[in-house]
Design an enzyme around this catalytic site. Structure first.
Site, short mmCIF file in Angstrom:
data_model
loop_
_atom_site.label_atom_id
_atom_site.label_comp_id
_atom_site.label_asym_id
_atom_site.label_seq_id
_atom_site.Cartn_x
_atom_site.Cartn_y
_atom_site.Cartn_z
N GLU A 18 8.09 -5.60 1.44
CA GLU A 18 8.19 -4.83 2.69
C GLU A 18 8.21 -5.76 3.90
O GLU A 18 8.02 -6.96 3.80
CB GLU A 18 6.98 -3.89 2.83
CG GLU A 18 7.25 -2.44 2.43
CD GLU A 18 8.10 -1.69 3.45
OE1 GLU A 18 8.55 -2.30 4.45
OE2 GLU A 18 8.32 -0.48 3.27
N ARG A 98 -4.46 3.65 3.38
CA ARG A 98 -4.10 2.25 3.55
C ARG A 98 -3.13 2.09 4.70
O ARG A 98 -2.55 3.06 5.20
CB ARG A 98 -3.49 1.69 2.27
CG ARG A 98 -2.09 2.23 1.93
CD ARG A 98 -1.45 1.35 0.89
NE ARG A 98 -0.18 1.85 0.36
CZ ARG A 98 1.00 1.66 0.92
NH1 ARG A 98 1.11 1.03 2.10
NH2 ARG A 98 2.09 2.13 0.34
N ASN A 100 0.41 0.83 6.42
CA ASN A 100 1.82 0.76 6.05
C ASN A 100 2.56 0.01 7.15
O ASN A 100 2.00 -0.90 7.76
CB ASN A 100 2.38 2.16 5.77
CG ASN A 100 3.50 2.12 4.74
OD1 ASN A 100 3.39 1.44 3.72
ND2 ASN A 100 4.57 2.86 4.97
N ASP A 118 -2.20 8.74 -2.01
CA ASP A 118 -1.54 9.85 -2.69
C ASP A 118 -0.44 10.50 -1.86
O ASP A 118 0.17 11.49 -2.28
CB ASP A 118 -2.56 10.92 -3.12
CG ASP A 118 -3.30 11.56 -1.93
OD1 ASP A 118 -2.91 11.32 -0.76
OD2 ASP A 118 -4.26 12.30 -2.17
N ASN A 146 6.35 5.01 8.63
CA ASN A 146 7.25 3.93 8.24
C ASN A 146 7.97 3.35 9.46
O ASN A 146 7.36 3.10 10.49
CB ASN A 146 8.20 4.42 7.15
CG ASN A 146 7.90 3.75 5.81
OD1 ASN A 146 7.67 2.55 5.75
ND2 ASN A 146 7.89 4.52 4.76
N ASP A 194 13.08 4.57 5.04
CA ASP A 194 11.88 3.73 4.94
C ASP A 194 11.78 2.87 6.20
O ASP A 194 11.51 3.39 7.27
CB ASP A 194 11.97 2.90 3.65
CG ASP A 194 10.64 2.33 3.21
OD1 ASP A 194 9.82 1.99 4.07
OD2 ASP A 194 10.41 2.20 1.99
#
Length: 283
Positions: A18, A98, A100, A118, A146, A194
């Site tokens: 990423e 978390r 990103n 999840d 994102n 993304d």
């Protein structure tokens, strides 16, 4: 219209590659493996590579104006000095959540996203952080925060919450956003949007997870270019190189039963376009 063919810049097996980011001060490309807890650097002039392991899953890494890095980590945002010293800028652990993707705004603030492991709707956020540690939640109803980026004139901010299958655009001024509206929609079967980057012409390049491609949209939201790649889990893209003309693309292996040899590698499309210089974090 098709873009030039891709090359493998760094052959790797990142679980969730990423966040490619060109660090102009060092002439290196930064990228990471979120679930592998690794920060990578790549110097295209020499081919030299480094890998640094983090103690937590790391969602984004960006250069700081005074040297060192800012890290979007599982439990908050931290600062890593050039000598390896680490300290938290904003520590906010949330069980099951978390970090990103993140991006640095024209004013040097960090816009940092979070998500639940999840991927539960509404479990993620997008926050704006300044160098003194002030953190403000801008969006609090996000699933998978994102790609984030700004138009060349700094008046628009583009943003992706991946499950929506949309790229949205906001009006942006003085560190504030409003007037959210759809910019582009990804059709069913083409994957999920993304990471993104904005080029010097104001076009928006979008990586497609499970779409095996990067798309470029013109400032009016029209699709005008598709770069097809050999592996489906394409995660993010950014311009790099001394002239900011090479498009670097990260990929992932996670969840693939028979991954292509390039899955998890850092790819590059030489001469794909003209990128914009990216600001460093002011902190």
């Amino acid at each position: 219209m098709s873009a030039p063919a891709y090359e493998v810049a760094v052959r790797a097996e990142a679980t969730l590659g990423e966040g490619p980011t060109w660090d102009a001060a060092t002439g290196r490309l930064l990228w990471l493996d979120i679930l592998g807890s690794r920060v990578h650097t790549y110097d295209p002039a020499t081919g030299r590579r480094t890998v640094c392991t983090t103690e937590q899953h790391v969602g984004a890494v960006k250069p700081r104006a005074g040297g060192g890095l800012v890290l979007n980590l599982r439990d908050g945002v931290g600062l890593l000095d050039a000598d390896g010293t680490f300290r938290w800028l904003h520590h906010e652990p949330v069980p099951g959540r978390r970090a990103n993707d993140a991006a640095v705004a024209p004013d040097g603030a960090l816009w940092a996203g979070t998500m639940r492991y999840d991927e539960a709707p509404g479990g993620g956020t997008l926050s704006r952080l300044t160098g003194d540690g002030t953190a403000e939640v801008v969006l609090d109803d996000v699933a998978v925060s994102n790609g984030t980026g700004w138009s060349p004139d700094g008046r628009l901010m583009y943003y992706i919450d991946s499950p929506t299958r949309r790229v949205d655009v906001f009006s942006y001024a003085d560190g504030r956003v409003d007037d959210r509206r759809p910019f582009a929609r990804i059709e069913e079967g083409a994957g999920f949007p993304d990471g993104l980057t904005v080029d010097a012409d104001g076009c928006v390049w979008v990586a497609l997870w499970d779409g095996g491609a990067v798309r470029r949209y013109t400032p009016d939201g029209r699709l005008d270019r598709v770069i097809t790649l050999p592996t489906p889990r394409v995660t993010a893209c950014a311009f790099g190189g001394p002239d900011l003309t090479d498009l670097y693309v990260t990929t992932a292996r996670v969840g693939l039963t028979a991954p292509h040899p390039t899955a998890g590698s850092l790819l590059v499309v030489p001469g794909a376009g003209q990128g914009l210089p990216q600001p460093a974090f002011q902190g």
